[in-house]
Design a protein around this motif. Structure first.
Motif, PDB file in Angstrom:
ATOM      1  N   PHE A 182       0.850  -1.181   0.000  1.00 22.50           N
ATOM      2  CA  PHE A 182       0.000   0.000   0.000  1.00 22.50           C
ATOM      3  C   PHE A 182       0.887   1.232   0.000  1.00 22.50           C
ATOM      4  O   PHE A 182       1.427   1.628   1.028  1.00 22.50           O
ATOM      5  CB  PHE A 182      -0.903  -0.036   1.232  1.00 22.50           C
ATOM      6  CG  PHE A 182      -1.809   1.155   1.360  1.00 22.50           C
ATOM      7  CD1 PHE A 182      -2.874   1.314   0.495  1.00 22.50           C
ATOM      8  CD2 PHE A 182      -1.602   2.105   2.346  1.00 22.50           C
ATOM      9  CE1 PHE A 182      -3.721   2.407   0.620  1.00 22.50           C
ATOM     10  CE2 PHE A 182      -2.450   3.192   2.475  1.00 22.50           C
ATOM     11  CZ  PHE A 182      -3.503   3.340   1.601  1.00 22.50           C
ATOM     12  N   GLU A 299       3.723   4.150   5.804  1.00 18.44           N
ATOM     13  CA  GLU A 299       4.497   2.922   5.657  1.00 18.44           C
ATOM     14  C   GLU A 299       3.573   1.724   5.832  1.00 18.44           C
ATOM     15  O   GLU A 299       2.805   1.664   6.792  1.00 18.44           O
ATOM     16  CB  GLU A 299       5.607   2.899   6.714  1.00 18.44           C
ATOM     17  CG  GLU A 299       6.667   1.885   6.419  1.00 18.44           C
ATOM     18  CD  GLU A 299       7.699   1.830   7.538  1.00 18.44           C
ATOM     19  OE1 GLU A 299       8.399   0.810   7.625  1.00 18.44           O
ATOM     20  OE2 GLU A 299       7.797   2.791   8.326  1.00 18.44           O
ATOM     21  N   ASP A 300       3.652   0.803   4.887  1.00 23.14           N
ATOM     22  CA  ASP A 300       2.817  -0.399   4.940  1.00 23.14           C
ATOM     23  C   ASP A 300       3.556  -1.466   5.731  1.00 23.14           C
ATOM     24  O   ASP A 300       4.641  -1.884   5.341  1.00 23.14           O
ATOM     25  CB  ASP A 300       2.544  -0.873   3.502  1.00 23.14           C
ATOM     26  CG  ASP A 300       1.628  -2.067   3.469  1.00 23.14           C
ATOM     27  OD1 ASP A 300       1.171  -2.479   4.537  1.00 23.14           O
ATOM     28  OD2 ASP A 300       1.376  -2.581   2.363  1.00 23.14           O
ATOM     29  N   LEU A 301       2.978  -1.898   6.822  1.00 22.67           N
ATOM     30  CA  LEU A 301       3.629  -2.921   7.642  1.00 22.67           C
ATOM     31  C   LEU A 301       3.053  -4.307   7.356  1.00 22.67           C
ATOM     32  O   LEU A 301       3.233  -5.225   8.143  1.00 22.67           O
ATOM     33  CB  LEU A 301       3.472  -2.581   9.124  1.00 22.67           C
ATOM     34  CG  LEU A 301       4.083  -1.247   9.554  1.00 22.67           C
ATOM     35  CD1 LEU A 301       3.907  -1.034  11.031  1.00 22.67           C
ATOM     36  CD2 LEU A 301       5.560  -1.185   9.208  1.00 22.67           C
ATOM     37  N   GLY A 302       2.325  -4.438   6.266  1.00 23.01           N
ATOM     38  CA  GLY A 302       1.847  -5.758   5.860  1.00 23.01           C
ATOM     39  C   GLY A 302       0.488  -6.085   6.428  1.00 23.01           C
ATOM     40  O   GLY A 302      -0.023  -5.427   7.331  1.00 23.01           O
ATOM     41  N   GLN A 303      -0.063  -7.157   5.866  1.00 26.51           N
ATOM     42  CA  GLN A 303      -1.402  -7.535   6.264  1.00 26.51           C
ATOM     43  C   GLN A 303      -1.386  -8.248   7.604  1.00 26.51           C
ATOM     44  O   GLN A 303      -0.419  -8.903   7.963  1.00 26.51           O
ATOM     45  CB  GLN A 303      -2.008  -8.438   5.207  1.00 26.51           C
ATOM     46  CG  GLN A 303      -3.398  -8.012   4.837  1.00 26.51           C
ATOM     47  CD  GLN A 303      -3.882  -8.744   3.619  1.00 26.51           C
ATOM     48  OE1 GLN A 303      -3.209  -8.741   2.594  1.00 26.51           O
ATOM     49  NE2 GLN A 303      -5.017  -9.376   3.708  1.00 26.51           N
ATOM     50  N   VAL A 304      -2.445  -8.120   8.328  1.00 27.08           N
ATOM     51  CA  VAL A 304      -2.543  -8.678   9.671  1.00 27.08           C
ATOM     52  C   VAL A 304      -3.329  -9.981   9.581  1.00 27.08           C
ATOM     53  O   VAL A 304      -4.305 -10.068   8.843  1.00 27.08           O
ATOM     54  CB  VAL A 304      -3.273  -7.688  10.587  1.00 27.08           C
ATOM     55  CG1 VAL A 304      -3.333  -8.210  11.995  1.00 27.08           C
ATOM     56  CG2 VAL A 304      -2.597  -6.339  10.541  1.00 27.08           C
ATOM     57  N   VAL A 306      -6.032 -12.326  10.439  1.00 22.59           N
ATOM     58  CA  VAL A 306      -7.349 -12.115  11.027  1.00 22.59           C
ATOM     59  C   VAL A 306      -7.915 -13.477  11.375  1.00 22.59           C
ATOM     60  O   VAL A 306      -7.741 -14.436  10.622  1.00 22.59           O
ATOM     61  CB  VAL A 306      -8.266 -11.393  10.022  1.00 22.59           C
ATOM     62  CG1 VAL A 306      -9.617 -11.143  10.635  1.00 22.59           C
ATOM     63  CG2 VAL A 306      -7.646 -10.091   9.589  1.00 22.59           C
ATOM     64  N   ARG A 436       1.715 -20.650   5.635  1.00 23.15           N
ATOM     65  CA  ARG A 436       2.139 -19.254   5.713  1.00 23.15           C
ATOM     66  C   ARG A 436       2.150 -18.575   4.357  1.00 23.15           C
ATOM     67  O   ARG A 436       2.355 -17.394   4.247  1.00 23.15           O
ATOM     68  CB  ARG A 436       3.524 -19.173   6.328  1.00 23.15           C
ATOM     69  CG  ARG A 436       3.503 -19.247   7.828  1.00 23.15           C
ATOM     70  CD  ARG A 436       4.743 -18.631   8.392  1.00 23.15           C
ATOM     71  NE  ARG A 436       5.948 -19.267   7.893  1.00 23.15           N
ATOM     72  CZ  ARG A 436       6.476 -20.356   8.425  1.00 23.15           C
ATOM     73  NH1 ARG A 436       5.902 -20.912   9.452  1.00 23.15           N
ATOM     74  NH2 ARG A 436       7.577 -20.876   7.960  1.00 23.15           N
ATOM     75  N   GLY A 438       1.167 -16.836   0.866  1.00 17.81           N
ATOM     76  CA  GLY A 438       0.115 -15.907   0.494  1.00 17.81           C
ATOM     77  C   GLY A 438      -0.137 -14.839   1.535  1.00 17.81           C
ATOM     78  O   GLY A 438      -1.040 -14.053   1.401  1.00 17.81           O
ATOM     79  N   GLN A 441       0.148 -11.490   0.124  1.00 20.91           N
ATOM     80  CA  GLN A 441      -0.701 -11.115  -1.010  1.00 20.91           C
ATOM     81  C   GLN A 441      -1.845 -10.227  -0.575  1.00 20.91           C
ATOM     82  O   GLN A 441      -2.366 -10.332   0.509  1.00 20.91           O
ATOM     83  CB  GLN A 441      -1.268 -12.354  -1.666  1.00 20.91           C
ATOM     84  CG  GLN A 441      -0.319 -12.902  -2.695  1.00 20.91           C
ATOM     85  CD  GLN A 441      -0.919 -14.069  -3.400  1.00 20.91           C
ATOM     86  OE1 GLN A 441      -2.090 -14.351  -3.243  1.00 20.91           O
ATOM     87  NE2 GLN A 441      -0.135 -14.737  -4.178  1.00 20.91           N
ATOM     88  N   ASP A 442      -2.245  -9.388  -1.468  1.00 17.89           N
ATOM     89  CA  ASP A 442      -3.357  -8.490  -1.215  1.00 17.89           C
ATOM     90  C   ASP A 442      -4.644  -9.291  -1.175  1.00 17.89           C
ATOM     91  O   ASP A 442      -4.841 -10.192  -1.971  1.00 17.89           O
ATOM     92  CB  ASP A 442      -3.424  -7.489  -2.359  1.00 17.89           C
ATOM     93  CG  ASP A 442      -3.506  -6.091  -1.818  1.00 17.89           C
ATOM     94  OD1 ASP A 442      -3.985  -5.247  -2.533  1.00 17.89           O
ATOM     95  OD2 ASP A 442      -3.087  -5.867  -0.672  1.00 17.89           O
ATOM     96  N   ALA A 443      -5.486  -8.945  -0.273  1.00 23.80           N
ATOM     97  CA  ALA A 443      -6.793  -9.597  -0.284  1.00 23.80           C
ATOM     98  C   ALA A 443      -7.587  -9.077  -1.470  1.00 23.80           C
ATOM     99  O   ALA A 443      -7.483  -7.925  -1.842  1.00 23.80           O
ATOM    100  CB  ALA A 443      -7.524  -9.273   1.001  1.00 23.80           C
TER     101      ALA A 443
END
Lengths: 444, 274
Positions: A182, A299-304, A306, A436, A438, A441-443
């Motif tokens: 992002f 700053e994009d720290l990556g997807q969390v 969930v 782990r 993906g 990857q963007d949702a």
């Protein structure tokens, strides 16, 4: 058969023998022509240049001895092994369009979730074509701007080909290390560079939560334009300065706003028909100078990660759904945990008390829109199939190979569901790296 | 910049919403969530102060709605006793007034809802403000995780219930997503006691908006499924027939291990494993 006739060299005598069942050399000639076993010729050119047809030739004898004619060509194609190729050639008879010197450009910034053009993107490109092709005397080009992140090939289809079929004349890929994740500031810098160099007449972006809505508003604010947001209809209007008028949603979908079409447009899905009748060049373009490195304050720290159990069923992306065929419920829940899937259920499983009511998928439960829907032991009642209409890929695990879910599924496995789920869990436990994958990857 | 002991100055831009069913003026849902989020920042910086700012007309309906925000105060000293109303005539563009005000007394964080519940509702205001102030903007905020010096770590809502962690440098503008924590109930007492301070502000008429035609939203036409096929049989099947998967892969007589591998391959291709 036509194709043999179409070849330049013909041997009329041999053709005549091939048509004459009583000729002593008939079988030999048929074998030479490669039609051994096939029925007699259905169409040929007569001596006076008139196409003759054999009305008895088409069709085949059905299982109960009656003659059947299948006009879809499916069975004959399977029998002859020839029709399939012919049909594929026919399917690609779209008009090819190449625009050499466009009068102006219409720029589109597609979302491209998962590296593929979404249906929203295709609609938007259809709208762009509508704007570009309005005046046949002055053809204009549609420019698609994609970012480096989207540079993957998806679903086996070539990227350029997908763009060409969606109606893109020019394809500009802005590459660079800084374009992953992002990074709205870097994307915006890229778009501003395009604006400065190519000055497209219109900017079209999808008004979608996947990123188009955000990026489009940023672009409009940077360019100092007042965009039209939530546009769902565009009509020609000679009185408007741009020659177009649009209808946009306002006040949380309670108002329709009619206004002249501005330069920056954020359009909803189904704003126009996607391109289907033409193929375009999708010619690659580059900017003469790469966009400047933007100062990044975000700053994009990556997807969390969930908890999939907490995700609402209607918006879950990966659902493992259980039906009457599931006997080992512990194993099912364990498999869902291992796969990281949201759990769903058919009506029967809910009625029998194995799953809570809010997990029911189908017409009476939740209409789901998952990208992957795994149906375990669900035979596929029509209400359930309605509920999964919006799913991209359906995997069915079932014992009954004749059920409706198998017909709907993209991948169907016939077998015992509990042992297959146990095998899945086994593979995942043996190879924890799989789970782990993906993550970055963007949702979609 | 700011010493750690100092609290955070937060400005929450609030608007007058409209109830989806009754159509009455109320506190806007997303703005109320924004205020809730701003109040929760006291957990990171105990001395945080929240400023409520509204630009619009002053009349009875609006005042009742705006008092809904004042009713969210708990205790004294959070700054919620007062709401500043920048008075604007009807049909005015509120961006210049807000931008002028925020530039004059800059807070460290501006919180807004994603879009207004009446009027154009384009969701542009935070973007234009961020552009004018030269601050970064993050959309779809769900939760603030931490604040260190001038860096704030927050969670952004993505479609399909996913979340993304983002770090942004303050001062910044953030917009709140509908997935953020719901706003607390508005209490009657604090709402009555709170004061609305009316201030005169720059008034720029919104000429473009005045030229547009507004009408109640029409139902959008449903798209028909158009099947382009040369064969009449295919078109008939598409129009009348039951949906068929077609082209699906069928695995029979496989061991559970082979089946599991085939399924995992598909899941990996789709990239849903995480």
């Amino acid at each position: 058969m036509n194709r043999e006739i179409d070849t330049i060299r013909r041997d009329p005598r041999r053709e005549w023998i091939a048509r004459n069942r009583l000729h002593p050399e008939h079988l030999g000639v048929l074998a030479e022509l490669g039609r051994q076993g096939a029925s007699a010729a259905t169409e040929w050119m007569g001596p006076n240049g008139v196409i003759r047809k054999n009305p008895h030739a088409p069709g085949f004898t059905g299982p109960n001895g009656l003659k059947r004619i299948d006009r879809s060509g499916v069975q004959q194609a399977a029998a002859a092994g020839r029709g399939a190729g012919h049909r594929m050639v026919a399917a690609d008879e779209r008009r090819r369009v190449t625009i050499e010197a466009p009068a102006f450009l219409v720029a589109v910034v597609p979302d491209m979730p998962g590296g593929r053009l979404s249906s929203h993107d295709r609609d938007l490109l259809g709208l762009a074509r509508q704007l570009a092709d309005a005046d046949p005397a002055r053809p204009c080009a549609v420019l698609a701007v994609a970012f480096g992140e989207h540079n993957r090939e998806g679903g086996g289809e070539l990227k350029e080909q997908a763009f060409a079929e969606a109606g893109v004349d020019r394809l500009l890929t802005i590459e660079g290390d800084g374009h992953t994740g992002f990074v709205p500031e870097a994307w915006l810098a890229g778009l501003v560079a395009v604006e400065r160099e190519l000055a497209p007449r219109h900017w079209l972006l999808p008004d979608s939560a996947l990123g188009g809505a955000d990026l489009g508003r940023r672009l409009a604010a940077r360019l100092g334009e007042r965009p039209a947001t939530g546009v769902w209809q565009v009509d020609a209007d000679a009185t408007a300065p741009s020659g177009w008028r649009c209808t946009a949603r306002g006040a949380v979908d309670r108002l329709d706003i009619q206004r002249p079409l501005p330069r920056v447009v954020l359009a909803l899905a189904e704003c126009a028909e996607p391109v289907s009748e033409t193929r375009h060049a999708a010619e690659a373009m580059t900017l003469s100078q790469s966009p400047p490195e933007a100062l990044s304050r975000i700053e994009d720290l990556g997807q969390v990660a969930v908890d999939p159990a907490g995700v609402a069923l209607a918006e879950a992306e990966f659902i493992l759904s259980a039906g009457n065929g599931v006997k080992d419920w512990e194993g099912f829940h364990h498999a869902a945990r291992m796969l990281g899937a949201t759990e769903g259920a058919s009506r029967v499983a809910v009625d029998d008390g194995f799953m809570p009511r809010d997990r029911q998928v189908g017409a009476t439960g939740t209409w789901v829109t998952a990208r992957v829907y795994v149906a375990v032991g669900i035979s596929g009642a029509i209400q359930h199939l309605q509920g999964i209409q919006g799913c991209d890929k359906v995997v069915a695990i079932n014992r009954d190979s004749g059920c409706d879910m198998i017909k709907r599924a993209d991948l169907a496995v016939i077998g015992d569901s509990s042992s297959i789920l146990a095998a899945l869990v086994d593979v995942l436990e043996r190879d924890p790296a799989l789970t782990r994958k993906g993550e970055k990857q963007d949702a979609a | 910049m700011q010493p750690e002991s100092r609290g955070l100055e937060v400005a929450v831009l609030v608007s007058v919403g409209r109830h989806p069913v009754t159509g009455r003026a109320r506190r806007a849902d997303q703005d109320a969530r924004g205020l809730e989020l701003a109040l929760s920042l006291a957990a990171f910086r105990p001395d945080s102060r929240v400023r409520l700012l509204h630009a619009g007309q002053r009349d009875d309906d609006n005042e009742t709605a705006l008092r809904g925000y004042l009713g969210m105060a708990r205790g004294v000293g959070t700054g919620l006793e007062r709401l500043t109303l920048l008075e604007q005539p009807e049909g005015a563009d509120v961006v210049p007034a807000l931008a002028e005000r925020l530039a004059a007394t800059p807070p460290q964080l501006v919180v807004t809802g994603a879009r207004a519940e009446q009027g154009e509702g384009s969701g542009l205001l935070p973007y234009v403000l961020a552009e004018r102030l030269g601050w970064p903007l993050v959309n779809g905020l769900v939760e603030v995780e931490s604040i260190e010096d001038d860096r704030m770590t927050l969670l952004q809502a993505l479609p399909r219930g996913q979340r993304r962690r983002i770090q942004v440098r303050l001062p910044a503008v953030v917009t709140v997503d509908g997935a953020a924590a719901p706003a607390r109930q508005s209490a009657f007492g604090p709402a009555r006691r709170g004061s609305i301070k009316v201030e005169a502000a720059l008034a720029v008429p919104d000429e473009a908006f005045a030229g547009w035609t507004l009408s109640p939203a029409r139902k959008r036409p449903r798209r028909l499924k158009i099947v382009k096929s040369a064969s009449a049989r295919d078109r008939f099947k598409a129009a009348a027939g039951k949906a068929q998967g077609g082209g699906g892969q069928l695995l029979t007589d496989v061991t559970p291990e082979q089946a599991a591998e085939a399924i995992l391959r598909l899941l990996e291709e789709e990239g849903v494993m995480r």
